[in-house]
Design a protein around this motif. Structure first.
Motif, PDB file in Angstrom:
ATOM      1  N   UNK A 151       0.845  -1.205   0.000  1.00 34.04           N
ATOM      2  CA  UNK A 151       0.000   0.000   0.000  1.00 34.04           C
ATOM      3  C   UNK A 151       0.875   1.247   0.000  1.00 34.04           C
ATOM      4  N   UNK A 152       0.568   2.139  -0.917  1.00 33.96           N
ATOM      5  CA  UNK A 152       1.213   3.450  -0.942  1.00 33.96           C
ATOM      6  C   UNK A 152       0.183   4.452  -0.431  1.00 33.96           C
ATOM      7  N   UNK A 153       0.585   5.277   0.535  1.00 29.47           N
ATOM      8  CA  UNK A 153      -0.315   6.321   1.032  1.00 29.47           C
ATOM      9  C   UNK A 153       0.257   7.669   0.626  1.00 29.47           C
ATOM     10  N   UNK A 154      -0.444   8.369  -0.251  1.00 33.48           N
ATOM     11  CA  UNK A 154      -0.009   9.704  -0.677  1.00 33.48           C
ATOM     12  C   UNK A 154      -0.587  10.735   0.278  1.00 33.48           C
ATOM     13  N   UNK A 188      -8.560  17.252   9.039  1.00 31.83           N
ATOM     14  CA  UNK A 188      -9.478  16.539   9.940  1.00 31.83           C
ATOM     15  C   UNK A 188      -8.826  15.183  10.247  1.00 31.83           C
ATOM     16  N   UNK A 189      -8.480  14.919  11.507  1.00 31.30           N
ATOM     17  CA  UNK A 189      -7.741  13.690  11.805  1.00 31.30           C
ATOM     18  C   UNK A 189      -8.479  12.426  11.382  1.00 31.30           C
ATOM     19  N   UNK A 190      -9.755  12.549  11.171  1.00 31.47           N
ATOM     20  CA  UNK A 190     -10.541  11.424  10.680  1.00 31.47           C
ATOM     21  C   UNK A 190      -9.954  10.873   9.378  1.00 31.47           C
ATOM     22  N   UNK A 191      -9.473  11.770   8.541  1.00 31.11           N
ATOM     23  CA  UNK A 191      -8.992  11.347   7.222  1.00 31.11           C
ATOM     24  C   UNK A 191      -7.804  10.398   7.361  1.00 31.11           C
ATOM     25  N   UNK A 192      -6.826  10.813   8.156  1.00 30.12           N
ATOM     26  CA  UNK A 192      -5.652   9.952   8.353  1.00 30.12           C
ATOM     27  C   UNK A 192      -6.063   8.654   9.040  1.00 30.12           C
ATOM     28  N   UNK A 193      -6.886   8.796  10.086  1.00 29.30           N
ATOM     29  CA  UNK A 193      -7.272   7.614  10.866  1.00 29.30           C
ATOM     30  C   UNK A 193      -7.976   6.590   9.979  1.00 29.30           C
ATOM     31  N   UNK A 194      -8.879   7.055   9.133  1.00 29.47           N
ATOM     32  CA  UNK A 194      -9.615   6.120   8.272  1.00 29.47           C
ATOM     33  C   UNK A 194      -8.727   5.562   7.156  1.00 29.47           C
ATOM     34  N   UNK A 195      -7.796   6.375   6.698  1.00 31.39           N
ATOM     35  CA  UNK A 195      -6.952   5.922   5.584  1.00 31.39           C
ATOM     36  C   UNK A 195      -5.996   4.817   6.013  1.00 31.39           C
ATOM     37  N   UNK A 196      -5.457   4.916   7.223  1.00 30.66           N
ATOM     38  CA  UNK A 196      -4.491   3.882   7.642  1.00 30.66           C
ATOM     39  C   UNK A 196      -5.182   2.707   8.332  1.00 30.66           C
ATOM     40  N   UNK A 199      -4.289  -1.085   7.788  1.00 32.78           N
ATOM     41  CA  UNK A 199      -3.060  -1.271   7.002  1.00 32.78           C
ATOM     42  C   UNK A 199      -1.995  -1.998   7.813  1.00 32.78           C
ATOM     43  N   UNK A 200      -1.187  -2.762   7.108  1.00 33.63           N
ATOM     44  CA  UNK A 200      -0.035  -3.430   7.709  1.00 33.63           C
ATOM     45  C   UNK A 200       1.140  -2.458   7.608  1.00 33.63           C
ATOM     46  N   UNK A 203       4.166  -3.158   5.278  1.00 34.92           N
ATOM     47  CA  UNK A 203       4.039  -3.137   3.807  1.00 34.92           C
ATOM     48  C   UNK A 203       3.497  -1.795   3.304  1.00 34.92           C
ATOM     49  N   UNK A 204       3.573  -0.774   4.164  1.00 35.38           N
ATOM     50  CA  UNK A 204       3.020   0.536   3.788  1.00 35.38           C
ATOM     51  C   UNK A 204       4.146   1.529   3.511  1.00 35.38           C
ATOM     52  N   UNK A 205       3.998   2.240   2.414  1.00 31.93           N
ATOM     53  CA  UNK A 205       4.957   3.289   2.037  1.00 31.93           C
ATOM     54  C   UNK A 205       4.210   4.614   1.967  1.00 31.93           C
TER      55      UNK A 205
END
Ligand code: F6P
Length: 559
Positions: A151-154, A188-196, A199-200, A203-205
């Motif tokens: 998973x890539x998180x931009x 909004x911290x919700x965005x980061x919290x929901x995005x990760x 996730x493992x 395996x996350x970049x």
């Protein structure tokens, strides 16, 4: 460039357009009936895009006058000025060279701007991004446990988010199996919290994408992500609880894209793992720079180069095609026609391609951050209305939501319909080809908007007389239909470049600098000033205006 813009409203073409508008009674039914060649004559091609302009509220004379307007405001010179690297972004004293990002390797003559060998630098950075993308895709790049990236998180916002997410969504069929890209933008911290969530960490970049590397939202989310990574790796027993282990985790799980590589280093990301671009790339024009790294990983360097080739095809069309055939010029001029002569306030963009579901959101920044201006590039007030509001949703969803207003409301809403001939998923429902049903809606809508339904036609359906007015469709609702063979990376690049240049053309007619965005600054500064009040500083609360104070007090009473 500190020249005075030509005031479009003083040109002879503008005067003639004003008179022409007064004399014109839009009549798409009549125009099509009287002129069987209208559709053919008013259809243009750019790259793979088939663009039917015939359902616009224009005659041949309108288009001739609009083209004359483009000449009289000096559009040819402005196009050349942009492509050659003149500082047409005057308020920031910068060249505007997103078109250089997609020049092919070895383009001749080489582009030298302000002492920079632009072509060489662009190709070098593209090669660096490509090599990195290949490493991630092949599994050569690993996290701290040696696991390959899944998973890539931009992490980015505005142009550092909207382009990559729109293109990733659009090109899903080209994404490598086993790879996923997620996007965080909102503070909004919700965005980061929901995005990760889920996730493992091994395996996350994370890609921290920020032109300035000073954007509050992005840096805050980057710090939150870094904390999440450390906590999760520790909890999984994947790293020791030491500074060295944390530093190593950042080195293997964070890369950055920015023009400010010193700030990248200060954040703790090794500059060797950072990809650069240049101040002559505006944020909303930056997808085809290293800002597109997440996309390059997802679809691969070859796909990314196809995307760039699509952009370039439209750049060349803009540069070399006579205005009467030049699609971005004509579409930009049509927008001017609607805004300034037919009082349109908004413009709908309606993709009949689910993969383009983020395209309208992307266009909102491109168009409104570019042309939402009240002063011209020499600081004088604009002389006419400028940037219209762009909005839209994919068809057919929009049909069941807001099309009512487009068909029968009191406002004129020009709309662009976009579709592809070959679907990514050719599904059937029994005997029915579902893509054909889908396209039937596209064709039906543009037809209904153009030609409407008269009271007599409604009566002929046996409708009771008192209901007839409610069931009449006035028609003469303008649309442009854009079709392509299929939604390839190249076609997506063509679509984006088309709208970039439409936006530019409008800006030139209005005499505005389409490449700055000072209007977003005041709110950013005030947010930092208000922050202590929100946290409870009594003096800071007292210093607020009564409304803001009341809102802060409400928050503090209810948190
Ligand atoms: O919203 C203002 C803006 O400067 C946009 O133009 C830009 O795309 C966005 O913020 C993000 O900026 P950066 O890439 O520097 O973080």
């Amino acid at each position: 460039m500190t020249t005075t813009p030509t005031d479009a409203t003083t040109t002879s073409a503008w005067k003639d357009l004003t008179a022409h508008r007064s004399a014109l009674t839009p009549d798409l039914r009549g125009w099509f009936a009287a002129d069987p060649e209208r559709a053919t004559r008013l259809t243009r091609t750019v790259g793979d895009l088939h663009v039917d302009l015939s359902k616009n509220l224009v005659t041949d004379e309108t288009l001739e006058l609009l083209v004359r307007l483009a000449d009289e405001v000096g559009l040819p010179g402005r196009i050349e000025a942009m492509l050659s690297g003149e500082h047409i972004n005057v308020t920031e004293d910068r060249a505007v060279l997103h078109t250089a990002l997609r020049r092919p390797a070895g383009a001749s003559p080489a582009l030298q701007v302000d002492g920079q060998d632009v072509d060489a630098d662009v190709q070098a950075e593209l090669a660096k991004v490509s090599a990195f993308a290949d490493k991630v895709r092949s599994g050569e790049w690993t996290g701290v446990t040696g696991a390959r990236v899944a998973t890539v998180v931009n992490i980015g916002i505005g142009g550092s988010d909207l382009g990559p997410v729109m293109a990733y969504e659009a090109l899903k069929p080209y994404v490598q199996d086993g790879l996923e890209v997620r996007f965080v933008s909102n503070i909004d911290p919700t965005d980061l919290a929901e995005t990760v969530r889920g996730l493992d960490p091994t395996t996350t970049l994370f890609i921290v994408a920020s032109k300035t590397f000073g954007t509050l939202e992005t840096l805050t989310n980057a710090r939150l992500a870094r904390t999440w990574l450390w906590e999760q790796l520790l909890a999984a027993g994947a790293i020791e609880d030491t500074d060295e282990a944390r530093t190593q985790a950042v080195a293997q799980h964070f890369v950055a894209v920015s023009t400010a590589l010193d700030k990248v280093a200060a954040f703790g990301i090794d500059p060797a793992n950072a990809f650069g671009f240049w101040d002559w790339v505006g944020g909303r024009y930056s997808l085809d720079s290293a800002i597109g790294t997440s996309l390059a990983i997802a679809i691969g360097p070859d796909g990314f180069r196809d995307l760039l080739a699509g952009f370039h095809a439209v750049d060349e069309h803009l540069r070399s095609t006579p205005f009467a055939q030049n699609v971005p010029v004509l579409m930009g001029l049509l927008n001017v026609w609607y805004v300034n002569f037919l009082d349109a306030h908004t413009h709908a963009v309606l993709p009949y391609a689910q993969y383009l579901h983020r395209f309208p959101a992307y266009l909102q920044q491109l168009t409104m951050e570019s042309n939402g201006k009240s002063v011209r590039w020499d600081g004088t007030p604009v002389t006419t209305d400028t940037g219209e509001i762009f909005w839209g949703e994919p068809g057919t969803n929009g049909q069941h939501a807001f099309y009512q207003l487009i068909h029968q409301g009191t406002r004129l809403i020009p709309a662009d319909f976009i579709a592809v001939a070959t679907p990514a998923h050719p599904l059937r429902d029994g005997d029915a080809d579902v893509h054909e049903l889908f396209l039937s809606n596209f064709f039906a809508q543009t037809k209904a908007l153009a030609f409407g339904k008269t009271a007599d036609e409604v009566r002929a359906d046996g409708v009771a007389e008192e209901i007839v007015p409610a069931r009449v469709f006035p028609g003469n609702r303008p649309t442009t239909s854009i079709m392509a063979p299929s939604l390839t990376p190249s076609v997506l690049g063509q679509l984006i470049a088309l709208y970039e240049h439409i936006t530019f053309v409008q800006g030139v007619v209005w005499g505005i600098d389409s490449f700055d965005q000072w209007g977003v600054e005041l709110g950013k500064v005030l947010a930092m000033q208000i922050s202590p009040a929100v946290s409870g500083d009594a003096d800071a609360i007292a210093a607020q205006d009564p409304s803001t104070r009341g809102l802060i007090e409400y928050y503090r009473a209810h948190r």
